[in-house]
Design a protein around this motif. Structure first.
Motif, PDB file in Angstrom:
ATOM      1  N   SER A 198      -8.118   6.614   6.718  1.00 47.09           N
ATOM      2  CA  SER A 198      -8.279   6.734   5.270  1.00 47.09           C
ATOM      3  C   SER A 198      -9.533   7.536   4.940  1.00 47.09           C
ATOM      4  N   GLY A 205      -6.528   1.584   1.234  1.00 43.54           N
ATOM      5  CA  GLY A 205      -5.890   2.285   2.344  1.00 43.54           C
ATOM      6  C   GLY A 205      -6.064   1.511   3.649  1.00 43.54           C
ATOM      7  N   PHE A 221      12.369  12.832   3.539  1.00 40.41           N
ATOM      8  CA  PHE A 221      11.102  13.110   2.855  1.00 40.41           C
ATOM      9  C   PHE A 221      11.354  13.886   1.564  1.00 40.41           C
ATOM     10  N   GLN A 222      10.307  13.882   0.731  1.00 40.76           N
ATOM     11  CA  GLN A 222      10.274  14.673  -0.501  1.00 40.76           C
ATOM     12  C   GLN A 222       8.865  15.234  -0.622  1.00 40.76           C
ATOM     13  N   THR A 225       3.184  14.942  -4.077  1.00 36.13           N
ATOM     14  CA  THR A 225       2.410  13.702  -4.060  1.00 36.13           C
ATOM     15  C   THR A 225       3.147  12.636  -4.851  1.00 36.13           C
ATOM     16  N   GLN A 226       3.717  11.674  -4.157  1.00 36.20           N
ATOM     17  CA  GLN A 226       4.368  10.541  -4.814  1.00 36.20           C
ATOM     18  C   GLN A 226       3.696   9.222  -4.450  1.00 36.20           C
ATOM     19  N   SER A 227       2.893   9.176  -3.391  1.00 40.02           N
ATOM     20  CA  SER A 227       2.302   7.926  -2.918  1.00 40.02           C
ATOM     21  C   SER A 227       0.864   7.820  -3.388  1.00 40.02           C
ATOM     22  N   SER A 228       0.321   6.615  -3.256  1.00 44.68           N
ATOM     23  CA  SER A 228      -1.066   6.397  -3.661  1.00 44.68           C
ATOM     24  C   SER A 228      -1.973   6.067  -2.486  1.00 44.68           C
ATOM     25  N   THR A 229      -1.522   6.314  -1.281  1.00 46.29           N
ATOM     26  CA  THR A 229      -2.389   6.150  -0.101  1.00 46.29           C
ATOM     27  C   THR A 229      -2.100   7.298   0.866  1.00 46.29           C
ATOM     28  N   TYR A 230      -3.116   7.678   1.640  1.00 43.76           N
ATOM     29  CA  TYR A 230      -3.006   8.933   2.406  1.00 43.76           C
ATOM     30  C   TYR A 230      -3.639   8.777   3.791  1.00 43.76           C
TER      31      TYR A 230
END
Length: 357
Positions: A198, A205, A221-222, A225-230
């Protein structure tokens, strides 16, 4: 004897010259001549043997040659050297005096013994069968008594070098070698990659570092940015002037600072347990050292993360020198207080070691 034989031969010759013998008389005269010739040969043979015996007796009297006992007689010496005689029962060929078809004569005298034959050179014969086992040797002297530590060390080396499985296949153990792309000789490389985690500024994260492969495989997959953690890559954050690491594996780079961290996932098939021990460089007895280095983690002012053991001579990802931040690795130092000093020293970089068993 010789004179008698010669006289008879002359009388027969005179008779054949004066008289006119018939055919039957001629045959009888030839037989008589044959017999006279045989008597001459016998007389000559006996004379030769007589001379030989006289020479033998003269030699014995002079003390030369081989000795004989008193019981030996001249007749014994004669028989010792006598050769076989021709079978006299066979009738003589009537034409023996006028042709070459005479019966075999006697064997000749004994020749002089020959010398030993010379050693011949032949091909080697086939290899013979193995011989019987020899007797058991004497018991050797008693050697020095090994310590328990030495015995454990030898056992661990044998188990490691020969890949011995205790009680069957144990499945082995898996660990991450942080800072290197290769595994120790005792382990098998599962894959090599780059470290990630993180972002150091994010309070949430994942809290642990990850060893990510170089070639990811994607599922459904798409993009976007659709998620809130990386997941971010990781960098070394070390001082330019005070670093405990060796730079022998950095390909001439003068500092690890802000270079990307690499990693390797390793499998040990012969040992089922593994442990990372902080503040140690060596493993306990009966444990096998995989590698050692220095303890690293996130900065104390940033979000919490796990402590990992970075190899003492780390590598860097080629072309990965950039201040991209993301997940960061800082060297961990000891602080006195609840941590007992003076065993620990405040501000001193902590070592670590990864062990398997």
């Amino acid at each position: 004897m010789a004179m008698f034989v010669h006289l008879l031969a002359h009388l027969v010759a005179i008779y054949m010259f004066v008289a006119a013998p018939t055919k039957a008389d001629e045959v009888d005269i030839k037989k008589i001549l044959h017999e006279l010739d045989r008597m001459k040969r016998d007389n000559a043979y006996l004379r030769e043997k007589f001379d030989t015996l006289n020479a033998e007796m003269a030699t014995l009297k002079n003390g030369k040659g081989h000795r004989v006992s008193r019981s030996q007689t001249v007749s014994d010496l004669f028989n010792l050297r006598q050769k076989r005689m021709v079978d006299t029962s066979t009738p003589l060929d009537v034409d023996c005096t006028v042709s070459t078809r005479c019966p075999p004569g006697r064997d000749g005298r004994d020749g002089v013994p020959g010398r030993d034959g010379r050693d011949g050179v032949g091909k080697p014969g086939p290899v013979g069968p193995p011989g019987p086992s020899g007797p058991r040797g004497d018991l050797g002297p008693t050697g020095p008594i090994a310590s328990l530590v030495d015995i454990r060390k030898v056992v661990m080396e044998i188990v490691s070098s020969n890949a011995v499985y205790i009680n069957g296949s144990s499945g082995g153990s898996v660990y991450v070698r942080w800072g290197r792309t290769k595994c120790p000789d005792s382990a098998q490389l599962v894959y090599a990659g780059v470290a990630g985690g993180s972002h150091y500024t994010h309070p949430g994260g994942g809290g642990n570092y990850q060893c990510l492969p170089y070639d990811p495989q994607w599922g459904s997959f798409q993009d976007g940015t659709q998620s809130s953690t990386y997941m971010y890559g990781a960098e070394y954050e070390v001082s330019y002037t005070n670093t405990p690491f060796s730079l022998k594996n950095t390909n001439g780079i003068s500092t690890l600072h802000e270079n990307d961290v690499v990693c390797a996932v390793c499998h040990v098939p012969t040992r089922s347990a593994h442990v990372m021990i902080p503040a140690k460089k060596d493993c306990p007895n009966t444990w096998f050292k995989e590698y050692n280095g220095y303890l690293m983690s996130a900065h104390s002012t940033q979000k919490r993360s796990t402590f990992e053991c970075m190899d003492e001579a780390p590598e860097v990802r080629p072309g990965g020198k950039a201040n991209d931040n993301g997940a960061l690795f800082y060297v961990v130092e000891a602080q006195c207080g609840a941590l007992p000093c003076p065993n620990y020293v405040a501000g001193r970089e902590l070592t670590c070691v990864v062990c398997t068993k």
